[in-house]
Design an enzyme around this catalytic site. Structure first.
Site, PDB file in Angstrom:
ATOM      1  N   TYR A   1      18.211 -17.517  36.684  1.00 52.82           N
ATOM      2  CA  TYR A   1      16.880 -17.718  36.094  1.00 52.82           C
ATOM      3  C   TYR A   1      16.917 -18.681  34.904  1.00 52.82           C
ATOM      4  O   TYR A   1      15.891 -19.186  34.469  1.00 52.82           O
ATOM      5  CB  TYR A   1      16.286 -16.383  35.624  1.00 52.82           C
ATOM      6  CG  TYR A   1      15.934 -15.423  36.750  1.00 52.82           C
ATOM      7  CD1 TYR A   1      15.877 -15.842  38.069  1.00 52.82           C
ATOM      8  CD2 TYR A   1      15.646 -14.097  36.475  1.00 52.82           C
ATOM      9  CE1 TYR A   1      15.562 -14.968  39.089  1.00 52.82           C
ATOM     10  CE2 TYR A   1      15.331 -13.205  37.500  1.00 52.82           C
ATOM     11  CZ  TYR A   1      15.298 -13.651  38.799  1.00 52.82           C
ATOM     12  OH  TYR A   1      14.970 -12.782  39.812  1.00 52.82           O
TER      13      TYR A   1
ATOM     14  N   LYS B   1      28.007 -10.843  44.749  1.00 51.99           N
ATOM     15  CA  LYS B   1      28.282 -11.392  46.077  1.00 51.99           C
ATOM     16  C   LYS B   1      29.560 -12.228  45.972  1.00 51.99           C
ATOM     17  O   LYS B   1      29.546 -13.452  46.174  1.00 51.99           O
ATOM     18  CB  LYS B   1      27.091 -12.247  46.545  1.00 51.99           C
ATOM     19  CG  LYS B   1      25.842 -11.447  46.876  1.00 51.99           C
ATOM     20  CD  LYS B   1      25.926 -10.744  48.215  1.00 51.99           C
ATOM     21  CE  LYS B   1      25.792 -11.726  49.352  1.00 51.99           C
ATOM     22  NZ  LYS B   1      25.964 -11.037  50.667  1.00 51.99           N
TER      23      LYS B   1
ATOM     24  N   ASP C   1      24.062  -6.886  48.643  1.00 52.93           N
ATOM     25  CA  ASP C   1      23.229  -6.551  49.810  1.00 52.93           C
ATOM     26  C   ASP C   1      23.574  -5.144  50.321  1.00 52.93           C
ATOM     27  O   ASP C   1      22.677  -4.361  50.665  1.00 52.93           O
ATOM     28  CB  ASP C   1      23.370  -7.600  50.922  1.00 52.93           C
ATOM     29  CG  ASP C   1      24.816  -7.936  51.255  1.00 52.93           C
ATOM     30  OD1 ASP C   1      25.714  -7.644  50.445  1.00 52.93           O
ATOM     31  OD2 ASP C   1      25.053  -8.499  52.346  1.00 52.93           O
TER      32      ASP C   1
ATOM     33  N   ASP D   1      17.221  -7.716  39.096  1.00 51.31           N
ATOM     34  CA  ASP D   1      15.765  -7.754  39.214  1.00 51.31           C
ATOM     35  C   ASP D   1      15.338  -6.986  40.476  1.00 51.31           C
ATOM     36  O   ASP D   1      14.450  -6.121  40.446  1.00 51.31           O
ATOM     37  CB  ASP D   1      15.344  -9.239  39.319  1.00 51.31           C
ATOM     38  CG  ASP D   1      13.872  -9.459  39.069  1.00 51.31           C
ATOM     39  OD1 ASP D   1      13.161  -8.469  38.862  1.00 51.31           O
ATOM     40  OD2 ASP D   1      13.439 -10.626  39.090  1.00 51.31           O
TER      41      ASP D   1
ATOM     42  N   ASP E   1      14.098  -2.721  40.808  1.00 48.09           N
ATOM     43  CA  ASP E   1      12.779  -2.387  41.364  1.00 48.09           C
ATOM     44  C   ASP E   1      12.928  -1.484  42.588  1.00 48.09           C
ATOM     45  O   ASP E   1      12.124  -0.575  42.804  1.00 48.09           O
ATOM     46  CB  ASP E   1      11.997  -3.647  41.737  1.00 48.09           C
ATOM     47  CG  ASP E   1      11.254  -4.223  40.540  1.00 48.09           C
ATOM     48  OD1 ASP E   1      11.309  -3.614  39.451  1.00 48.09           O
ATOM     49  OD2 ASP E   1      10.613  -5.277  40.687  1.00 48.09           O
TER      50      ASP E   1
END
Ligand code: NAD
Length: 369
Positions: A144, A195, A228, A252, A256
Site C-alpha cells: 500500500y 506467500k 491463502d 487487511d 476482515d
C-alpha cells in the site's frame, strides 16, 4: 491504590462516531468516579468534523494534541456530506494521515465470539464457540505504500498499473515483536502468514521472523502458513489460531474475514500501536473496526460496544491497566448474557434498545461487578 492520571484525546469524528463516543466517555467518567482511574479527556475534531472546523480532515491542533496524549480514542469518519471534497482531503484521509504521522505500524484486531451472540456467525456454533484470536497486521508498509507505484501508458496505448510490495528487516521485526509480546499474554502461539512460496518479500518475512523467534522468543510456539491457506483455515478451523501476524495487504483481508466469523461489526474493537518511546510508552490509537454508518447516524440506535471494547483495549495496551480492561470486557459479556441487544445484534423481530440504553446497561453492570 493510588490514582493513575492519564490524558487522552477524544476524536469522535462523523456519523455514529459522536453517538458511540458519548457512551465511551460516560463509561470513562463512571470509572473515574468509581474506580481508581483519573483519565482526563480532551475532545478535538477529525474527519468531516475536521473539514468543517478547520478545512482539513486532520487539523494541526488535533495532530498536536494526539502527539502529546497517552492514547487516542477514535470514533469513525466519513459521510455523504463530504462526498465531493478533493480526494486527498476526504475525511478518511485524516485517519490515514494520523496513522502515518504517529507511525502506528502494528494494528491489533481481536476477533472474539461471545457465547450470547454465537448465532450471529454464519458458521456453525461448534466451529466458532469460544473463538478468541488476535490478528496483528503490519500497517504502515508493504504494497500500500511501496514505491514505485502508479499508472502509466505504454507505447502501444495500453495502460499499466503497478505497485511494489516491499519490507525491510526492521519493519518485519518490529511488528513480529508486538505479535510475540501479545502471544506471551495469551495462549503463547504465533502463526505468521505470508506467500513465501511466490514472493521474495514473503520469503524475507518468513526468514526474519524465524530468526527473531530463535533469538528472543523460543517460549512462544511459532508456525508459518501461506496466506491463502490461512484464509481457508480461518473458515475451516479458526480455533487453531491464537495470534496471527501478517503484512499490510494480507492483514487487511484476513482481519476482515476473522471479523466476519463473529458476525457482528458493532462488537469489534481495534488498536494501532507505534514504536516504544524511551519512557516505555507508545503512541496508540483505539477505534471500533466499523465506519461511520451514515445509514443509521442520528437515529440513536448504533451499537456502542465496539467503541467501549476499544476503551478496554486502551486501558490494557496504553494505560497499563489490564485490571480495568478485564472489568470492562467482563461487563460487555455480562450485558449480552443478560439479553441486552442493539438493533444490529438483535435477532430478527426481537426487541432492541438504543445506544444510550446500552450505555446505561453497561454502567449498571459495572456497578454490579
Ligand atoms: P460501516 O462500517 O460504516 O457500515 C456498514 C454497515 O454496518 C452499515 O449498515 C451500518 O449501519 C452497520 N454498522 C456499522 N457500525 C455499526 C454499529 N456500531 N452499530 C450498528 N450498526 C453498525 O461501513 P460503510 O457503510 O462501508 O462506510 C460508511 C462510511 O464510513 C464511509 O464514509 C467509509 O469511508 C467510512 N469508514 C470509516 C472507517 C473509519 O473511520 N475507521 C472505517 C470504515 C469505513
Amino acid at each position: 491504590m493510588t490514582k493513575n492520571s492519564h490524558h487522552i484525546a477524544i476524536l469522535a469524528g462523523d456519523g455514529i462516531g459522536p453517538e458511540i463516543m458519548a457512551e465511551a466517555q460516560r463509561v470513562i467518567t463512571w470509572l473515574n468516579d468509581n474506580a481508581d482511574t483519573a483519565v482526563d479527556m480532551t475532545p478535538t475534531p477529525v474527519g468531516g468534523a475536521g473539514i468543517d472546523a478547520a478545512g482539513v480532515p486532520l487539523p494541526d491542533d488535533t495532530l498536536d494534541l494526539c502527539k502529546k496524549t497517552d492514547a487516542i480514542l477514535f470514533g469513525s469518519v466519513g459521510g455523504p456530506k463530504w462526498d465531493n471534497v478533493a480526494y486527498d482531503l476526504r475525511p478518511e484521509a485524516g485517519l490515514l494521515e494520523l496513522r502515518k504521522k504517529l507511525d502506528l505500524f502494528a494494528n491489533l484486531r481481536p476477533a472474539k465470539v461471545y457465547d450470547a451472540l454465537i448465532d450471529a456467525s454464519t458458521l456453525k456454533p461448534d466451529i466458532v464457540k469460544g473463538l478468541d484470536i488476535l490478528i496483528v497486521r503490519e500497517l504502515t508498509g508493504g504494497v500500500y505504500f511501496g514505491q514505485p507505484r502508479g499508472i502509466e501508458t505504454l507505447p502501444d496505448g495500453q495502460r499499466r498499473g503497478f505497485n511494489t510490495q516491499v519490507y525491510t528487516t526492521h519493519e518485519i521485526e518490529r511488528v513480529a515483536e508486538v505479535a510475540f509480546d501479545m502471544a506471551r499474554k495469551r495462549a503463547k502461539r504465533v502463526c505468521s502468514a505470508e506467500k513465501a512460496n511466490v514472493m521474495e518479500s514473503g520469503k524475507l518475512w518468513r526468514e526474519e521472523i524465524t530468526a527473531l523467534h530463535g533469538e528472543k522468543h523460543t517460549d512462544i510456539e511459532l508456525t508459518h502458513m501461506y496466506a491463502d491457506n490461512c484464509a481457508m483455515q480461518l473458515l475451516r478451523n479458526p480455533a487453531q489460531f491464537d495470534v496471527i501476524v501478517t503484512d499490510n495487504l494480507f492483514g487487511d483481508i484476513l482481519s476482515d474475514e476473522a471479523a466476519m466469523l463473529t458476525g457482528s461489526l458493532g462488537m469489534l474493537p481495534s488498536a494501532s500501536l507505534g514504536a516504544e518511546r524511551k519512557d516505555g510508552t507508545r503512541p496508540a490509537l483505539f477505534e471500533p473496526i466499523h465506519g461511520s454508518a451514515p445509514d443509521i447516524a442520528g437515529k440513536g440506535i448504533a451499537n456502542p460496544l465496539a467503541m467501549i471494547g476499544s476503551v478496554a483495549m486502551m486501558f490494557r495496551y496504553a494505560l497499563n491497566r489490564g485490571d480495568i480492561a478485564d472489568k470492562l470486557e467482563n461487563a460487555i459479556a455480562a450485558v449480552l448474557d443478560k439479553g441486552y441487544r442493539t438493533a444490529d445484534i438483535a435477532e430478527q423481530g426481537a426487541k432492541y434498545i438504543s445506544t444510550t440504553d446500552m450505555g446505561n446497561a453497561l454502567i449498571a453492570t459495572l456497578e454490579d461487578i
